[in-house]
Scaffold this motif. Structure first.
Motif, PDB file in Angstrom:
ATOM      1  N   GLY A 171     -25.510  -3.461  10.638  1.00 34.34           N
ATOM      2  CA  GLY A 171     -24.254  -3.562  10.663  1.00 34.34           C
ATOM      3  C   GLY A 171     -23.759  -2.748   9.255  1.00 34.34           C
ATOM      4  N   MET A 172     -24.717  -2.326   8.645  1.00 32.36           N
ATOM      5  CA  MET A 172     -24.485  -1.585   7.364  1.00 32.36           C
ATOM      6  C   MET A 172     -24.970  -0.427   7.372  1.00 32.36           C
ATOM      7  N   PRO A 173     -24.306   0.749   6.789  1.00 28.20           N
ATOM      8  CA  PRO A 173     -25.115   2.162   6.671  1.00 28.20           C
ATOM      9  C   PRO A 173     -26.099   2.178   5.780  1.00 28.20           C
ATOM     10  N   PRO A 174     -26.966   3.093   6.018  1.00 23.16           N
ATOM     11  CA  PRO A 174     -28.409   3.269   4.796  1.00 23.16           C
ATOM     12  C   PRO A 174     -27.645   3.526   3.674  1.00 23.16           C
ATOM     13  N   HIS A 175     -28.334   3.449   2.431  1.00 23.00           N
ATOM     14  CA  HIS A 175     -28.164   3.604   1.189  1.00 23.00           C
ATOM     15  C   HIS A 175     -27.864   5.002   0.908  1.00 23.00           C
ATOM     16  N   CYS A 176     -28.449   6.041   1.590  1.00 26.64           N
ATOM     17  CA  CYS A 176     -28.580   7.401   1.488  1.00 26.64           C
ATOM     18  C   CYS A 176     -27.955   7.923   2.961  1.00 26.64           C
ATOM     19  N   LEU A 177     -26.883   8.575   2.799  1.00 24.29           N
ATOM     20  CA  LEU A 177     -26.433   8.679   4.190  1.00 24.29           C
ATOM     21  C   LEU A 177     -26.021  10.538   4.156  1.00 24.29           C
ATOM     22  N   LYS A 178     -27.086  11.391   5.067  1.00 23.97           N
ATOM     23  CA  LYS A 178     -26.908  12.826   5.199  1.00 23.97           C
ATOM     24  C   LYS A 178     -26.167  13.300   6.285  1.00 23.97           C
ATOM     25  N   LEU A 179     -25.215  14.061   5.881  1.00 24.24           N
ATOM     26  CA  LEU A 179     -24.219  14.546   7.090  1.00 24.24           C
ATOM     27  C   LEU A 179     -24.043  16.093   6.742  1.00 24.24           C
ATOM     28  N   LYS A 180     -23.798  16.629   7.786  1.00 24.66           N
ATOM     29  CA  LYS A 180     -23.364  18.043   8.094  1.00 24.66           C
ATOM     30  C   LYS A 180     -22.152  18.022   8.841  1.00 24.66           C
ATOM     31  N   VAL A 181     -21.495  19.317   8.745  1.00 23.08           N
ATOM     32  CA  VAL A 181     -20.119  19.569   9.538  1.00 23.08           C
ATOM     33  C   VAL A 181     -20.679  19.433  10.950  1.00 23.08           C
ATOM     34  N   GLY A 182     -20.062  18.822  11.826  1.00 21.74           N
ATOM     35  CA  GLY A 182     -20.622  18.678  13.178  1.00 21.74           C
ATOM     36  C   GLY A 182     -21.426  17.658  13.613  1.00 21.74           C
ATOM     37  N   SER A 183     -21.699  16.653  12.462  1.00 23.21           N
ATOM     38  CA  SER A 183     -22.467  15.288  12.871  1.00 23.21           C
ATOM     39  C   SER A 183     -21.702  14.516  13.505  1.00 23.21           C
ATOM     40  N   PRO A 184     -21.898  13.674  14.431  1.00 24.41           N
ATOM     41  CA  PRO A 184     -21.380  12.508  15.200  1.00 24.41           C
ATOM     42  C   PRO A 184     -21.424  11.604  13.989  1.00 24.41           C
TER      43      PRO A 184
ATOM     44  N   ASN B  97     -14.206  -0.496  15.481  1.00 30.11           N
ATOM     45  CA  ASN B  97     -15.621  -0.514  15.392  1.00 30.11           C
ATOM     46  C   ASN B  97     -16.025  -0.076  16.850  1.00 30.11           C
ATOM     47  N   GLY B  98     -17.042   1.130  16.833  1.00 25.75           N
ATOM     48  CA  GLY B  98     -17.469   1.734  17.878  1.00 25.75           C
ATOM     49  C   GLY B  98     -16.801   2.991  18.288  1.00 25.75           C
ATOM     50  N   THR B  99     -15.863   3.342  17.565  1.00 22.89           N
ATOM     51  CA  THR B  99     -15.185   4.635  17.752  1.00 22.89           C
ATOM     52  C   THR B  99     -15.914   5.610  16.784  1.00 22.89           C
ATOM     53  N   LYS B 100     -16.438   6.669  17.764  1.00 22.29           N
ATOM     54  CA  LYS B 100     -16.914   8.117  17.410  1.00 22.29           C
ATOM     55  C   LYS B 100     -15.924   9.048  16.842  1.00 22.29           C
ATOM     56  N   TYR B 101     -16.650   9.644  15.764  1.00 20.53           N
ATOM     57  CA  TYR B 101     -16.048  10.892  15.112  1.00 20.53           C
ATOM     58  C   TYR B 101     -16.922  11.950  15.094  1.00 20.53           C
ATOM     59  N   ILE B 102     -16.303  13.185  14.755  1.00 15.65           N
ATOM     60  CA  ILE B 102     -17.354  14.309  14.418  1.00 15.65           C
ATOM     61  C   ILE B 102     -16.691  14.771  13.019  1.00 15.65           C
TER      62      ILE B 102
END
Length: 199
Positions: free
Chosen positions: A143-156, A171-176
Motif C-alpha cells: 500500500g506504499m509507493p517505492p522510495h524512488c519513483l521514476k516517471l515519464k510524461v505518459g506514465s499511468p 483508491n484505485g483511480t487511474k491517471y496519466i
C-alpha cells in the motif's frame, strides 16, 4: 448495482469455447489437479492455448500491451481509455516493480525521479538505536509507493489513497502523468467518474 447472470467466457458453440468451458469446469471440480505419487495436489496444468510461447516479463507485456507505442502517440482520450482497460496482476511487489520497469522503458522521453522522505520517530523513553535512513528507504510495505519513483510524461499512475472520494479521486483511480515539478505531479484522470479532470 449490477448483477451478472451469464458467464460470457463460457458461451459459444465453437471448439475453442467448448474446450475452455470443459477446462474451467475441471478446475472447479478438482479433476484437472495434478497427481503426485497418486495423491492430488492443488496445482493445475494449464493448456498450451492459455500459455504464451515465451514466458518472460517482456513477452507478457508485449501480449497485454500490444500496439503500445502507436496508441501512446494517439489522442489522450484514446490512450487513457486503452491503458485503463489493461493490467497485469502480480502476486508480489517485486513482480510489480519488474513489469513496471519493462513498461516504463517503453515510454519515450526523459524521466523524473521522485524520492520519499523517510525518518524515524523516536520517543523519549525509547532506548533502541536509530534506524539508518537508507535502511528505511529499502522498505516498500504493501500500500506504499517505492522510495524512488521514476516517471515519464505518459506514465499511468494509480492512486492508492482516498484523496477526495466525493469528486472521484479515490483508491484505485487511474491517471496519466501530463507534467510535474520537483515536488508535485500534474495528472489527468483516466478512469472513474472524474475521467478527463486534472489533479
Amino acid at each position: 448495482e449490477l448483477n451478472l447472470s451469464i458467464n460470457m467466457r463460457v458461451r459459444g458453440d465453437d471448439e475453442t469455447s467448448s474446450s475452455f468451458r470443459n477446462f474451467i469446469l475441471s478446475v472447479g471440480d478438482g479433476s484437472s489437479n495434478i497427481n503426485l505419487n497418486g495423491e492430488p495436489t492443488n496445482r493445475v496444468l494449464l493448456p498450451d492455448s492459455l500459455m504464451l510461447e515465451q514466458q518472460t516479463p517482456s513477452a507478457l507485456c508485449d501480449f497485454v500491451y500490444s500496439g503500445f507505442s502507436e496508441i501512446l502517440e494517439s489522442d489522450f482520450q484514446i490512450y487513457s481509455d486503452w491503458i485503463s482497460r489493461r493490467s497485469i496482476l502480480c502476486s508480489t511487489n517485486d513482480q510489480v516493480d519488474e513489469y513496471n520497469s519493462h513498461m516504463h522503458n517503453r515510454i519515450p522521453g526523459s524521466e523524473s525521479t521522485y524520492l520519499s522522505i523517510d525518518s524515524q520517530i523516536i520517543s523519549e523513553n525509547n532506548d533502541s538505536p536509530a534506524i539508518q535512513v537508507h535502511h528505511l528507504n529499502s522498505f516498500t510495505p504493501s500500500g506504499m509507493p517505492p522510495h524512488c519513483l521514476k516517471l515519464k510524461v505518459g506514465s499511468p499512475v494509480m492512486l492508492i489513497r482516498n484523496v477526495s472520494p466525493t469528486t472521484g479521486h479515490c483508491n484505485g483511480t487511474k491517471y496519466i502523468l501530463i507534467g510535474g515539478g520537483h515536488h508535485f505531479l500534474k495528472l489527468r484522470t483516466a478512469s472513474g467518474p472524474a475521467s478527463g479532470e486534472i489533479l
